[in-house]
Design a protein around this motif. Structure first.
Motif, PDB file in Angstrom:
ATOM      1  N   SER A 135       0.836  -1.199   0.000  1.00 32.56           N
ATOM      2  CA  SER A 135       0.000   0.000   0.000  1.00 32.56           C
ATOM      3  C   SER A 135       0.874   1.253   0.000  1.00 32.56           C
ATOM      4  CB  SER A 135      -0.887  -0.005   1.245  1.00 32.56           C
ATOM      5  OG  SER A 135      -1.424   1.281   1.474  1.00 32.56           O
ATOM      6  N   MET A 136       0.614   2.140  -0.952  1.00 35.57           N
ATOM      7  CA  MET A 136       1.331   3.411  -1.006  1.00 35.57           C
ATOM      8  C   MET A 136       1.048   4.218   0.261  1.00 35.57           C
ATOM      9  SD  MET A 136       3.278   5.616  -2.641  1.00 35.57           S
ATOM     10  CE  MET A 136       3.295   5.330  -4.399  1.00 35.57           C
TER      11      MET A 136
ATOM     12  N   THR B 235       8.698  16.281  -0.015  1.00 34.26           N
ATOM     13  CA  THR B 235       7.258  16.296  -0.236  1.00 34.26           C
ATOM     14  C   THR B 235       6.775  14.851  -0.342  1.00 34.26           C
ATOM     15  OG1 THR B 235       7.451  16.306  -2.646  1.00 34.26           O
ATOM     16  CG2 THR B 235       7.434  18.461  -1.531  1.00 34.26           C
ATOM     17  N   ILE B 236       5.508  14.676  -0.124  1.00 34.60           N
ATOM     18  CA  ILE B 236       4.924  13.338  -0.240  1.00 34.60           C
ATOM     19  C   ILE B 236       5.116  12.810  -1.658  1.00 34.60           C
ATOM     20  CG2 ILE B 236       2.738  12.061  -0.239  1.00 34.60           C
ATOM     21  CD1 ILE B 236       1.965  13.690   2.237  1.00 34.60           C
ATOM     22  N   GLU B 237       5.003  13.689  -2.650  1.00 29.68           N
ATOM     23  CA  GLU B 237       5.177  13.268  -4.039  1.00 29.68           C
ATOM     24  C   GLU B 237       6.588  12.721  -4.278  1.00 29.68           C
ATOM     25  OE1 GLU B 237       3.898  16.318  -3.203  1.00 29.68           O
ATOM     26  OE2 GLU B 237       1.806  15.830  -3.630  1.00 29.68           O
ATOM     27  N   THR B 238       7.585  13.355  -3.678  1.00 28.10           N
ATOM     28  CA  THR B 238       8.963  12.884  -3.818  1.00 28.10           C
ATOM     29  C   THR B 238       9.126  11.511  -3.179  1.00 28.10           C
ATOM     30  OG1 THR B 238       9.808  15.143  -3.828  1.00 28.10           O
ATOM     31  CG2 THR B 238      11.380  13.409  -3.319  1.00 28.10           C
ATOM     32  N   LEU B 239       8.547  11.342  -1.983  1.00 30.81           N
ATOM     33  CA  LEU B 239       8.609  10.034  -1.320  1.00 30.81           C
ATOM     34  C   LEU B 239       7.912   8.963  -2.157  1.00 30.81           C
ATOM     35  CD1 LEU B 239       7.912  11.012   2.392  1.00 30.81           C
ATOM     36  CD2 LEU B 239      10.097  10.314   1.392  1.00 30.81           C
TER      37      LEU B 239
ATOM     38  N   LEU C 108       9.664   5.645  -3.627  1.00 29.36           N
ATOM     39  CA  LEU C 108       9.117   4.337  -3.270  1.00 29.36           C
ATOM     40  C   LEU C 108       8.766   3.540  -4.530  1.00 29.36           C
ATOM     41  CD1 LEU C 108       8.056   2.329  -1.134  1.00 29.36           C
ATOM     42  CD2 LEU C 108       5.868   3.531  -1.258  1.00 29.36           C
ATOM     43  N   LEU C 109       8.093   4.174  -5.478  1.00 29.27           N
ATOM     44  CA  LEU C 109       7.724   3.483  -6.717  1.00 29.27           C
ATOM     45  C   LEU C 109       8.958   2.999  -7.471  1.00 29.27           C
ATOM     46  CD1 LEU C 109       4.825   5.741  -8.025  1.00 29.27           C
ATOM     47  CD2 LEU C 109       4.647   3.352  -7.291  1.00 29.27           C
TER      48      LEU C 109
ATOM     49  N   VAL D  55       0.177  -0.299  -4.634  1.00 31.44           N
ATOM     50  CA  VAL D  55      -1.201   0.121  -4.859  1.00 31.44           C
ATOM     51  C   VAL D  55      -1.286   1.612  -4.581  1.00 31.44           C
ATOM     52  CG1 VAL D  55      -3.584  -0.093  -4.067  1.00 31.44           C
ATOM     53  CG2 VAL D  55      -2.138  -2.109  -4.197  1.00 31.44           C
ATOM     54  N   LEU D  56      -1.765   2.366  -5.559  1.00 27.69           N
ATOM     55  CA  LEU D  56      -1.869   3.815  -5.405  1.00 27.69           C
ATOM     56  C   LEU D  56      -3.175   4.163  -4.707  1.00 27.69           C
ATOM     57  CD1 LEU D  56      -0.525   4.828  -8.926  1.00 27.69           C
ATOM     58  CD2 LEU D  56       0.729   4.669  -6.758  1.00 27.69           C
TER      59      LEU D  56
END
Length: 83
Positions: free
Chosen positions: A43-44, A60-64, A68-69, A80-81
């Motif tokens: 789970s993302m 930022t959360i987007e960078t993390l 992760l991806l 899973v997004l």
């Protein structure tokens, strides 16, 4: 090894806090993914929540999410997004 202990070990080995925050985040992601070895899908949302709690990441959360991806893909894991 739980994340908290892992970071203590890393900090101790380096003689203090790791100077490269990206390296610390990548280490945390690597440990998170290794703890989930054998799991086909992660789970993302849960993963990002764990990373934020453990690292206090300034990213930022987007960078993390991107990191992760990227690292999960290399290991053949599906994220899973569900953010």
């Amino acid at each position: 090894m739980p994340f908290e202990k892992a970071f203590t070990v890393i900090q101790h080995e380096r003689g203090g806090i790791m100077p490269d925050h990206n390296a610390m985040i990548r280490t945390a992601i690597g440990r998170l993914l290794s703890e989930k070895t054998g799991v086909a899908v992660i789970s993302m949302r849960e993963s990002i929540t764990e990373l934020l709690a453990l690292t206090g990441a300034a990213h930022t959360i987007e960078t993390l999410q991107d990191m992760l991806l990227e690292m999960a893909e290399v290991r053949g894991m599906t994220v899973v997004l569900d953010v």
